[in-house]
Design a protein around this motif. Structure first.
Motif, PDB file in Angstrom:
ATOM      1  N   VAL A 152      30.993  34.289  34.647  1.00  0.00           N
ATOM      2  CA  VAL A 152      32.046  34.914  35.453  1.00  0.00           C
ATOM      3  C   VAL A 152      31.369  35.714  36.557  1.00  0.00           C
ATOM      4  O   VAL A 152      30.537  36.571  36.284  1.00  0.00           O
ATOM      5  CB  VAL A 152      32.928  35.833  34.598  1.00  0.00           C
ATOM      6  N   ASN A 160      42.132  40.699  33.778  1.00  0.00           N
ATOM      7  CA  ASN A 160      42.855  41.103  34.980  1.00  0.00           C
ATOM      8  C   ASN A 160      42.126  42.245  35.674  1.00  0.00           C
ATOM      9  O   ASN A 160      41.271  42.896  35.080  1.00  0.00           O
ATOM     10  CB  ASN A 160      44.274  41.539  34.618  1.00  0.00           C
ATOM     11  N   GLY A 197      41.085  40.185  41.081  1.00  0.00           N
ATOM     12  CA  GLY A 197      41.663  38.934  40.624  1.00  0.00           C
ATOM     13  C   GLY A 197      41.648  38.809  39.118  1.00  0.00           C
ATOM     14  O   GLY A 197      41.271  39.744  38.391  1.00  0.00           O
ATOM     15  N   SER A 198      42.057  37.623  38.645  1.00  0.00           N
ATOM     16  CA  SER A 198      42.175  37.368  37.214  1.00  0.00           C
ATOM     17  C   SER A 198      41.522  36.047  36.846  1.00  0.00           C
ATOM     18  O   SER A 198      41.429  35.123  37.664  1.00  0.00           O
ATOM     19  CB  SER A 198      43.655  37.319  36.801  1.00  0.00           C
ATOM     20  N   LEU A 199      41.089  35.979  35.599  1.00  0.00           N
ATOM     21  CA  LEU A 199      40.588  34.745  35.009  1.00  0.00           C
ATOM     22  C   LEU A 199      40.980  34.742  33.538  1.00  0.00           C
ATOM     23  O   LEU A 199      41.131  35.809  32.930  1.00  0.00           O
ATOM     24  CB  LEU A 199      39.065  34.650  35.095  1.00  0.00           C
ATOM     25  N   THR A 213      30.860  41.030  36.254  1.00  0.00           N
ATOM     26  CA  THR A 213      30.042  39.827  36.419  1.00  0.00           C
ATOM     27  C   THR A 213      29.044  39.700  35.280  1.00  0.00           C
ATOM     28  O   THR A 213      28.273  40.626  35.003  1.00  0.00           O
ATOM     29  CB  THR A 213      29.289  39.873  37.764  1.00  0.00           C
ATOM     30  N   GLY A 266      34.127  31.371  36.332  1.00  0.00           N
ATOM     31  CA  GLY A 266      34.149  30.952  37.729  1.00  0.00           C
ATOM     32  C   GLY A 266      33.932  32.128  38.644  1.00  0.00           C
ATOM     33  O   GLY A 266      33.568  33.222  38.204  1.00  0.00           O
ATOM     34  N   LEU A 267      34.171  31.889  39.924  1.00  0.00           N
ATOM     35  CA  LEU A 267      34.017  32.909  40.953  1.00  0.00           C
ATOM     36  C   LEU A 267      35.396  33.431  41.330  1.00  0.00           C
ATOM     37  O   LEU A 267      36.308  32.641  41.628  1.00  0.00           O
ATOM     38  CB  LEU A 267      33.319  32.318  42.176  1.00  0.00           C
ATOM     39  N   VAL A 268      35.543  34.745  41.339  1.00  0.00           N
ATOM     40  CA  VAL A 268      36.825  35.358  41.668  1.00  0.00           C
ATOM     41  C   VAL A 268      36.567  36.628  42.460  1.00  0.00           C
ATOM     42  O   VAL A 268      35.533  37.282  42.278  1.00  0.00           O
ATOM     43  CB  VAL A 268      37.633  35.646  40.382  1.00  0.00           C
ATOM     44  N   GLN A 269      37.500  36.977  43.323  1.00  0.00           N
ATOM     45  CA  GLN A 269      37.366  38.209  44.093  1.00  0.00           C
ATOM     46  C   GLN A 269      37.764  39.412  43.233  1.00  0.00           C
ATOM     47  O   GLN A 269      38.554  39.293  42.285  1.00  0.00           O
ATOM     48  CB  GLN A 269      38.246  38.155  45.335  1.00  0.00           C
ATOM     49  N   VAL A 309      32.270  38.070  39.882  1.00  0.00           N
ATOM     50  CA  VAL A 309      33.312  38.789  40.615  1.00  0.00           C
ATOM     51  C   VAL A 309      32.712  39.310  41.912  1.00  0.00           C
ATOM     52  O   VAL A 309      31.777  40.116  41.892  1.00  0.00           O
ATOM     53  CB  VAL A 309      33.883  39.945  39.789  1.00  0.00           C
ATOM     54  N   SER A 310      33.242  38.853  43.023  1.00  0.00           N
ATOM     55  CA  SER A 310      32.722  39.265  44.324  1.00  0.00           C
ATOM     56  C   SER A 310      33.497  40.472  44.846  1.00  0.00           C
ATOM     57  O   SER A 310      34.686  40.624  44.588  1.00  0.00           O
ATOM     58  CB  SER A 310      32.817  38.118  45.323  1.00  0.00           C
TER      59      SER A 310
END
Length: 118
Positions: A114, A83, A15-17, A90, A9-12, A116-117
């Motif tokens: 994935v 994490n 952040g974590s996924l 990305t 997904g998209l995460v800043q 990461v912005s």
């Protein structure tokens, strides 16, 4: 064994996924599992691996201390907890399996993206 990855997904940044890879078909317990990733315009690279017993893990230098690979035998699932994500993480992430520790990974699932912005 067949592999199905999910959780991208998209995460800043920061952040974590958690990625999941469900294995079906032949016994999950006998396979060594791994995660790889491929960023746009780059070759696929190793991220993390875990032995069939779960006793040994290995990580790429770029993710050490931030990512954790684990496996759940009851759920026949391998996880990648990510994490402190960075924009350079990305990529499309792939799970993989092999039945011999010294061979190359030769069973692949579809990827999960994935992003990461910053």
């Amino acid at each position: 064994v067949q592999l199905q990855a999910s959780g991208g997904g998209l995460v800043q940044a920061g952040g974590s996924l958690r990625l999941s890879c469900v294995a079906s078909g032949r016994t999950f317990r006998g396979y060594h599992m791994g995660w790889f990733r491929q960023a746009p315009g780059k070759e696929r690279e190793f991220v993390a691996a875990i032995t069939w017993s779960g006793s040994t893990t290995d990580y790429a230098d770029a993710v050490k201390g931030r990512f954790t690979i684990s496996r759940d035998y009851a759920k026949t699932t391998v996880y990648l907890q990510m994490n402190s994500l960075k924009p350079e993480d990305t990529a499309v992430y792939y799970c993989a399996a092999k039945d011999s520790y010294y061979s190359n990974f030769d069973i692949w699932g579809q990827g999960t993206l994935v992003t990461v912005s910053s």
